[in-house]
Design an enzyme around this catalytic site. Structure first.
Site, mmCIF file in Angstrom:
data_model
loop_
_atom_site.group_PDB
_atom_site.id
_atom_site.type_symbol
_atom_site.label_atom_id
_atom_site.label_comp_id
_atom_site.label_asym_id
_atom_site.label_seq_id
_atom_site.Cartn_x
_atom_site.Cartn_y
_atom_site.Cartn_z
ATOM 1 N N LYS A 62 14.216 -26.302 -7.823
ATOM 2 C CA LYS A 62 14.914 -27.290 -7.211
ATOM 3 C C LYS A 62 16.450 -27.293 -7.364
ATOM 4 C CE LYS A 62 11.043 -30.163 -5.702
ATOM 5 N NZ LYS A 62 9.908 -29.703 -6.386
ATOM 6 N N PRO A 169 4.391 -29.952 1.002
ATOM 7 C CA PRO A 169 3.832 -30.527 -0.255
ATOM 8 C C PRO A 169 3.201 -31.929 0.060
ATOM 9 C CG PRO A 169 5.986 -30.729 -0.881
ATOM 10 C CD PRO A 169 6.050 -30.325 0.748
HETATM 11 P P1 BMP Z 1 0.298 -31.842 -6.125
HETATM 12 O O1 BMP Z 1 -0.428 -31.155 -4.822
HETATM 13 O O2 BMP Z 1 -0.415 -31.761 -7.317
HETATM 14 O O3 BMP Z 1 1.023 -33.036 -5.553
HETATM 15 O O4 BMP Z 1 1.570 -30.778 -6.308
HETATM 16 C C1 BMP Z 1 2.618 -30.783 -5.555
HETATM 17 C C2 BMP Z 1 3.692 -29.605 -5.859
HETATM 18 O O5 BMP Z 1 4.711 -29.880 -4.705
HETATM 19 C C3 BMP Z 1 4.517 -29.942 -6.993
HETATM 20 O O6 BMP Z 1 4.786 -28.942 -7.631
HETATM 21 C C4 BMP Z 1 5.656 -30.772 -6.774
HETATM 22 O O7 BMP Z 1 6.785 -30.369 -7.593
HETATM 23 C C5 BMP Z 1 6.143 -30.072 -5.582
HETATM 24 N N1 BMP Z 1 6.766 -30.925 -4.405
HETATM 25 C C6 BMP Z 1 6.271 -32.108 -4.209
HETATM 26 O O8 BMP Z 1 5.224 -32.586 -4.468
HETATM 27 N N2 BMP Z 1 7.121 -32.729 -3.174
HETATM 28 C C7 BMP Z 1 8.197 -32.521 -2.746
HETATM 29 O O9 BMP Z 1 8.813 -33.167 -1.779
HETATM 30 C C8 BMP Z 1 8.860 -31.110 -3.210
HETATM 31 C C9 BMP Z 1 8.103 -30.453 -3.968
HETATM 32 O O10 BMP Z 1 8.477 -29.344 -4.507
#
Ligand code: BMP
Length: 213
Positions: A62, A169
């Protein structure tokens, strides 16, 4: 990008052995592996090349600095083997363009964060997300990160960016639905904890794949 599974694994673990084990196990179930500060800080930059031996890697740092620093950061991870990088859009066009230019030099992809998936993103990012997405397209980014936790926002961003790539995400652990995000226009889902913390990560990945298949 080569859409086979539409899954990007967020490899948010600290142990290099565990990271390699998960990458090996999930190789056939994901198109990309995304790694970020937690694993790189704990394992060192060489982990980028190690993971890339299994699945192409997107470096999620990021990136959010002045153009000169953005170039220095981007080129470190790209030289280490990353096939894509993620930068923040809010720092402005010149900073984002620096990352895009670095990515091109390495024939890699550049994504811009426009609106994040957590609730706090509604404080400042969401109201600006369309402008940020428009700027990201103008800056030459390959795509943007948009929240699976708010599928309606994926639709809005899709309308702004046309056929650029949306990686999304927030599925599972953050409450978003895989099927809803894909229906709203996401090209890829970024999934971490729902897979890596599952008792059977392969079964967890298969479940998500069946939801979007
Ligand atoms: P998880 O599925 O465990 O919640 O992980 C989500 C991943 O996506 C993490 O690596 C986080 O840094 C990334 N992420 C996010 O969750 N939201 C965003 O808006 C941007 C991201 O990169």
């Amino acid at each position: 990008m080569n859409k086979k599974t539409r899954l990007i694994l967020a490899l948010d673990v600290l142990s290099p052995d565990r990271a390699v084990g998960l990458a090996r196990t999930l190789e056939g179930y994901v198109d990309y592996i995304k790694i970020g500060y937690p694993l790189i800080l704990s394992a060192g930059l060489d982990i980028v090349g190690t993971i890339s031996e299994f699945v192409p890697m997107i470096a999620d740092l990021k990136i959010a600095d002045i153009p000169n620093i953005n170039i220095l950061i981007s080129e470190q991870v790209l030289a280490a083997g990353a096939r894509g990088l993620i930068a923040h859009a809010f720092t402005g066009r010149d900073s984002l363009e620096a990352c895009v230019t670095s990515a091109r030099r390495f024939d890699a992809l550049a994504f811009a964060v426009t609106e994040m998936s957590h609730p706090g993103a509604e404080d400042f990012m969401a109201p600006l997300a369309q402008d940020l997405a428009r700027m990201a397209v103008d800056a030459g980014a390959d795509g943007v990160v948009a929240p699976a936790t708010r599928p309606g926002r994926i639709e809005v961003i899709r309308a702004v960016i046309g056929d650029k790539i949306i990686i999304s995400p927030g599925v599972g652990a953050q409450g978003g639905s895989a099927a809803d995000a894909i229906m709203a226009g996401a090209d890829y889902l970024i999934v971490g904890r729902s897979i890596i913390e599952a008792e059977d990560p392969v079964k967890a990945a298969e479940m998500i794949l069946s939801e979007i298949g």
